[in-house]
Write a protein that holds these residues in place. Structure first.
Motif, PDB file in Angstrom:
ATOM      1  N   LEU A 119       6.862  13.463  -8.483  1.00  0.00           N
ATOM      2  CA  LEU A 119       8.199  13.433  -7.991  1.00  0.00           C
ATOM      3  C   LEU A 119       8.318  14.690  -6.965  1.00  0.00           C
ATOM      4  CD1 LEU A 119      11.023  12.955  -8.831  1.00  0.00           C
ATOM      5  CD2 LEU A 119      11.054  14.798 -10.368  1.00  0.00           C
ATOM      6  N   VAL A 120       8.839  14.335  -5.683  1.00  0.00           N
ATOM      7  CA  VAL A 120       9.015  15.098  -4.595  1.00  0.00           C
ATOM      8  C   VAL A 120      10.143  14.878  -4.070  1.00  0.00           C
ATOM      9  CG1 VAL A 120       6.316  14.875  -4.105  1.00  0.00           C
ATOM     10  CG2 VAL A 120       8.098  13.237  -3.110  1.00  0.00           C
ATOM     11  N   ALA A 121      10.571  16.230  -3.361  1.00  0.00           N
ATOM     12  CA  ALA A 121      12.025  16.084  -2.597  1.00  0.00           C
ATOM     13  C   ALA A 121      11.621  14.843  -1.548  1.00  0.00           C
ATOM     14  CB  ALA A 121      12.295  17.497  -2.032  1.00  0.00           C
ATOM     15  N   CYS A 176       1.666  -4.013  -6.423  1.00  0.00           N
ATOM     16  CA  CYS A 176       2.032  -4.957  -5.052  1.00  0.00           C
ATOM     17  C   CYS A 176       1.833  -4.180  -3.954  1.00  0.00           C
ATOM     18  CB  CYS A 176       3.379  -5.494  -5.204  1.00  0.00           C
ATOM     19  SG  CYS A 176       3.568  -6.599  -6.290  1.00  0.00           S
ATOM     20  N   GLY A 177       1.610  -2.858  -3.889  1.00  0.00           N
ATOM     21  CA  GLY A 177       1.420  -1.986  -2.677  1.00  0.00           C
ATOM     22  C   GLY A 177       2.479  -0.818  -2.728  1.00  0.00           C
ATOM     23  N   PHE A 178       3.658  -0.702  -3.120  1.00  0.00           N
ATOM     24  CA  PHE A 178       4.568   0.289  -3.226  1.00  0.00           C
ATOM     25  C   PHE A 178       3.810   1.607  -3.423  1.00  0.00           C
ATOM     26  CE2 PHE A 178       7.469  -3.089  -3.342  1.00  0.00           C
ATOM     27  CZ  PHE A 178       8.325  -2.944  -2.268  1.00  0.00           C
ATOM     28  N   ASP A 179       3.863   2.670  -2.783  1.00  0.00           N
ATOM     29  CA  ASP A 179       3.531   3.970  -3.244  1.00  0.00           C
ATOM     30  C   ASP A 179       4.622   5.192  -3.235  1.00  0.00           C
ATOM     31  OD1 ASP A 179       3.764   4.142  -0.426  1.00  0.00           O
ATOM     32  OD2 ASP A 179       1.998   5.014   0.065  1.00  0.00           O
ATOM     33  N   ALA A 180       5.823   4.627  -3.166  1.00  0.00           N
ATOM     34  CA  ALA A 180       7.208   5.631  -3.271  1.00  0.00           C
ATOM     35  C   ALA A 180       8.041   4.643  -3.647  1.00  0.00           C
ATOM     36  CB  ALA A 180       7.337   6.234  -1.800  1.00  0.00           C
ATOM     37  N   PHE A 181       8.838   5.413  -4.588  1.00  0.00           N
ATOM     38  CA  PHE A 181      10.041   4.785  -5.449  1.00  0.00           C
ATOM     39  C   PHE A 181      11.144   5.810  -5.445  1.00  0.00           C
ATOM     40  CE2 PHE A 181       5.833   4.404  -7.051  1.00  0.00           C
ATOM     41  CZ  PHE A 181       5.600   3.018  -7.045  1.00  0.00           C
ATOM     42  N   SER A 182      12.437   4.953  -4.990  1.00  0.00           N
ATOM     43  CA  SER A 182      13.838   5.704  -4.925  1.00  0.00           C
ATOM     44  C   SER A 182      14.355   4.954  -6.121  1.00  0.00           C
ATOM     45  CB  SER A 182      14.326   5.634  -3.662  1.00  0.00           C
ATOM     46  OG  SER A 182      15.548   6.501  -3.767  1.00  0.00           O
ATOM     47  N   HIS A 223      15.401  13.288  -4.952  1.00  0.00           N
ATOM     48  CA  HIS A 223      14.132  13.193  -5.048  1.00  0.00           C
ATOM     49  C   HIS A 223      13.555  11.685  -4.966  1.00  0.00           C
ATOM     50  CE1 HIS A 223      14.801  17.151  -6.868  1.00  0.00           C
ATOM     51  NE2 HIS A 223      13.400  17.250  -6.242  1.00  0.00           N
ATOM     52  N   VAL A 224      12.282  11.560  -4.686  1.00  0.00           N
ATOM     53  CA  VAL A 224      11.580  10.123  -4.803  1.00  0.00           C
ATOM     54  C   VAL A 224      10.297  10.317  -5.527  1.00  0.00           C
ATOM     55  CG1 VAL A 224      10.375  10.641  -2.367  1.00  0.00           C
ATOM     56  CG2 VAL A 224      10.899   8.299  -3.408  1.00  0.00           C
ATOM     57  N   ILE A 225       9.874   9.305  -6.007  1.00  0.00           N
ATOM     58  CA  ILE A 225       8.542   9.333  -6.830  1.00  0.00           C
ATOM     59  C   ILE A 225       7.586   8.897  -5.712  1.00  0.00           C
ATOM     60  CG2 ILE A 225       6.997   8.443  -8.737  1.00  0.00           C
ATOM     61  CD1 ILE A 225       9.643   8.091 -10.065  1.00  0.00           C
ATOM     62  N   LYS A 226       6.529   9.720  -5.447  1.00  0.00           N
ATOM     63  CA  LYS A 226       5.717   9.361  -4.205  1.00  0.00           C
ATOM     64  C   LYS A 226       4.172   9.633  -4.714  1.00  0.00           C
ATOM     65  CE  LYS A 226       4.618   9.880   0.656  1.00  0.00           C
ATOM     66  NZ  LYS A 226       5.126  10.642   1.842  1.00  0.00           N
ATOM     67  N   ALA A 284      12.303  12.408 -13.145  1.00  0.00           N
ATOM     68  CA  ALA A 284      11.121  13.057 -14.074  1.00  0.00           C
ATOM     69  C   ALA A 284      10.764  12.073 -15.347  1.00  0.00           C
ATOM     70  CB  ALA A 284      11.755  14.455 -14.652  1.00  0.00           C
ATOM     71  N   GLU A 285      11.723  11.547 -16.011  1.00  0.00           N
ATOM     72  CA  GLU A 285      11.129  10.708 -17.086  1.00  0.00           C
ATOM     73  C   GLU A 285      10.260   9.454 -16.558  1.00  0.00           C
ATOM     74  OE1 GLU A 285      14.325   9.441 -19.592  1.00  0.00           O
ATOM     75  OE2 GLU A 285      15.065  11.566 -19.828  1.00  0.00           O
ATOM     76  N   ALA A 286      10.677   9.028 -15.149  1.00  0.00           N
ATOM     77  CA  ALA A 286       9.906   7.988 -14.678  1.00  0.00           C
ATOM     78  C   ALA A 286       8.557   8.186 -14.279  1.00  0.00           C
ATOM     79  CB  ALA A 286      10.645   7.465 -13.416  1.00  0.00           C
ATOM     80  N   VAL A 287       8.607   9.512 -13.896  1.00  0.00           N
ATOM     81  CA  VAL A 287       7.018  10.118 -13.379  1.00  0.00           C
ATOM     82  C   VAL A 287       6.316  10.026 -14.769  1.00  0.00           C
ATOM     83  CG1 VAL A 287       5.854  12.184 -12.604  1.00  0.00           C
ATOM     84  CG2 VAL A 287       7.790  11.258 -11.599  1.00  0.00           C
TER      85      VAL A 287
END
Length: 142
Positions: free
Chosen positions: A10-12, A111-117, A3-6, A125-128
């Motif tokens: 939280l998305v696949a 700073c501009g990121f829209d997705a996080f691995s 998963h990645v946070i986008k 899930a906790e990060a979201v």
């Protein structure tokens, strides 16, 4: 599937990050050196000591640019994100990966990121949920 946070969710993750180009590079994020041999490929990743200069003529068709954070204390990726978003107008997915911690997400987003691995020991899930600690707005609504 990982998963990645986008965009705060939280998305696949349907992209695969590689360190060298595979024979069939569909849905993989190529390192810059391999991407330069295949500049029509839609996804590339940058190390913190690389510049986005080679990407500039291709930004309008890159679906994803990922920036590696080898250690969480290495802040060069923040600068790369700012350059891509503000100076060069990149509008595709901008992903932080590597030693990325939940506590960094708000500042990475700023700073501009829209997705996080996230790093493997960081529960996504906790990060979201942690994103609610700050005022979160999708990138286009700031």
């Amino acid at each position: 599937m990982p998963h990645v946070i986008k965009h705060g969710l939280l998305v696949a993750d349907d992209w695969t990050l590689v360190t060298s180009a595979p024979a069939n590079p569909a849905r993989v994020i190529l390192p810059l050196a391999d991407w330069q041999a295949r500049p029509d490929h839609p996804a590339v990743w940058l190390a913190p000591d690389e510049t986005p200069d080679a990407l500039l003529p291709h930004l309008d068709r890159l679906a994803l640019v990922a920036i590696h954070f080898p250690v969480f204390t290495d802040g060069r990726g923040y600068s790369l994100a700012r350059l891509l978003r503000q100076r060069h107008g990149y509008r595709g997915e901008l992903r932080a990966f590597g030693d990325v911690l939940r506590d960094q997400l708000y500042f990475l987003h700023a700073c501009g990121f829209d997705a996080f691995s996230l790093r493997a020991d960081q529960p996504p899930a906790e990060a979201v949920d942690a994103l609610a600690d700050y005022r979160w707005q999708p990138l286009g609504q700031r």
